[in-house]
Motif scaffolding. Sequence first.
Motif, mmCIF file in Angstrom:
data_model
loop_
_atom_site.group_PDB
_atom_site.id
_atom_site.type_symbol
_atom_site.label_atom_id
_atom_site.label_comp_id
_atom_site.label_asym_id
_atom_site.label_seq_id
_atom_site.Cartn_x
_atom_site.Cartn_y
_atom_site.Cartn_z
ATOM 1 N N SER A 130 5.711 2.997 -8.142
ATOM 2 C CA SER A 130 6.295 3.760 -9.235
ATOM 3 C C SER A 130 5.765 3.196 -10.536
ATOM 4 C CB SER A 130 7.821 3.668 -9.205
ATOM 5 O OG SER A 130 8.402 4.449 -10.219
ATOM 6 N N PRO A 131 5.234 4.026 -11.452
ATOM 7 C CA PRO A 131 4.724 3.506 -12.719
ATOM 8 C C PRO A 131 5.808 2.751 -13.484
ATOM 9 C CG PRO A 131 4.014 5.774 -12.397
ATOM 10 C CD PRO A 131 5.031 5.484 -11.333
ATOM 11 N N ASP A 132 5.438 1.655 -14.100
ATOM 12 C CA ASP A 132 6.382 0.844 -14.865
ATOM 13 C C ASP A 132 6.524 1.434 -16.262
ATOM 14 O OD1 ASP A 132 8.080 -1.101 -15.712
ATOM 15 O OD2 ASP A 132 6.572 -2.693 -15.825
ATOM 16 N N VAL A 142 0.037 8.701 -2.926
ATOM 17 C CA VAL A 142 1.386 9.212 -3.158
ATOM 18 C C VAL A 142 2.194 8.179 -3.943
ATOM 19 C CG1 VAL A 142 3.495 10.100 -2.100
ATOM 20 C CG2 VAL A 142 1.265 10.537 -1.011
ATOM 21 N N TRP A 143 2.692 8.610 -5.108
ATOM 22 C CA TRP A 143 3.487 7.738 -5.974
ATOM 23 C C TRP A 143 4.866 8.338 -6.191
ATOM 24 C CZ3 TRP A 143 1.969 3.545 -9.523
ATOM 25 C CH2 TRP A 143 0.704 3.014 -9.224
ATOM 26 N N LEU A 163 7.927 13.214 -6.563
ATOM 27 C CA LEU A 163 6.679 12.604 -6.101
ATOM 28 C C LEU A 163 5.536 13.059 -7.000
ATOM 29 C CD1 LEU A 163 6.573 12.874 -2.188
ATOM 30 C CD2 LEU A 163 7.315 10.929 -3.576
ATOM 31 N N VAL A 164 4.503 12.219 -7.077
ATOM 32 C CA VAL A 164 3.303 12.554 -7.843
ATOM 33 C C VAL A 164 2.082 12.160 -7.029
ATOM 34 C CG1 VAL A 164 2.015 12.192 -9.986
ATOM 35 C CG2 VAL A 164 4.518 12.185 -10.024
ATOM 36 N N LYS A 211 0.851 -1.192 0.000
ATOM 37 C CA LYS A 211 0.000 0.000 0.000
ATOM 38 C C LYS A 211 0.884 1.239 0.000
ATOM 39 C CE LYS A 211 -0.300 0.268 5.038
ATOM 40 N NZ LYS A 211 -1.188 0.270 6.218
ATOM 41 N N THR A 212 0.283 2.364 -0.433
ATOM 42 C CA THR A 212 1.029 3.614 -0.417
ATOM 43 C C THR A 212 0.335 4.621 0.477
ATOM 44 O OG1 THR A 212 2.128 5.282 -1.797
ATOM 45 C CG2 THR A 212 -0.119 4.656 -2.429
ATOM 46 N N ALA A 213 1.008 5.726 0.720
ATOM 47 C CA ALA A 213 0.452 6.773 1.571
ATOM 48 C C ALA A 213 -0.725 7.447 0.875
ATOM 49 C CB ALA A 213 1.524 7.799 1.911
ATOM 50 N N ARG A 214 -1.618 8.027 1.683
ATOM 51 C CA ARG A 214 -2.807 8.694 1.140
ATOM 52 C C ARG A 214 -2.975 10.056 1.809
ATOM 53 N NH1 ARG A 214 -8.157 5.473 -0.386
ATOM 54 N NH2 ARG A 214 -6.675 4.939 -2.065
ATOM 55 N N VAL A 215 -3.296 11.060 0.989
ATOM 56 C CA VAL A 215 -3.457 12.430 1.450
ATOM 57 C C VAL A 215 -4.849 12.920 1.085
ATOM 58 C CG1 VAL A 215 -2.590 14.811 1.267
ATOM 59 C CG2 VAL A 215 -0.992 12.879 1.145
#
Length: 218
Positions: free
Chosen positions: A136-138, A169-170, A117-118, A78-82
């Motif tokens: 991270s997008p492939d 957050v990516w 960051l995106v 999982k990634t962070a969420r804002v």
Amino acid sequence: MDRRALLAVVAAGLSGCVADPPLASADGSNESRNREPPENADPDAQRWISIASTDEIPEEAELEIDAEVVEPNVTPEKTARVEVTTTNRGAARKLSHREEMCSIFNRDRGVSVADGLVLHRPSSAEWMDRVEGKWSPDRPAGEPRGYASYACGQKEYDESASVTSVYDVWDDYRTWGYMRPGTYRFETHVATYPPDAELGDESDVEFTWGLELKVRKP
């Protein structure tokens, strides 16, 4: 249909070079309101995201913009969420952003100023292939960014009405390294309009609002 083929139906938007840029700085004044990172976390697989600072809003805008990290951990799963919430503190009028596709950090406004960051809406991130174990997008680093082509008009808000935008957050595939520790700034344009304003009319108040996120290893 291949997910990358679906994403190809976009208007291309080019960014700057892919060399490693210097990170923006922040005073960390709001960092104390964030929780502490978990113990015994794998530093190679995880990151910890917190809010470093947010810009002040001009008094005449009669708006509140609040940012909160509702999920601070980045793991392979999982990634962070804002969440960013805008509240109208003035009379009924129109604002320059709304939910989903026309949200406050819409399209290229979701890319950090110094790159790295995106912020992606969860619904759009569902279509992206990512590097195994990383957010991270492939994609090749030299591949231009692409954005869906659609228009954004103003939306009317009653007094005390609000809109909340949610972002995952990516990592930025156009920069080397993975979610490098540091502080990343995001900027967006905010404008208010009379309640009877139409597309192309002049705004009452407009300003740049910024948010800074801090990345660190647990």
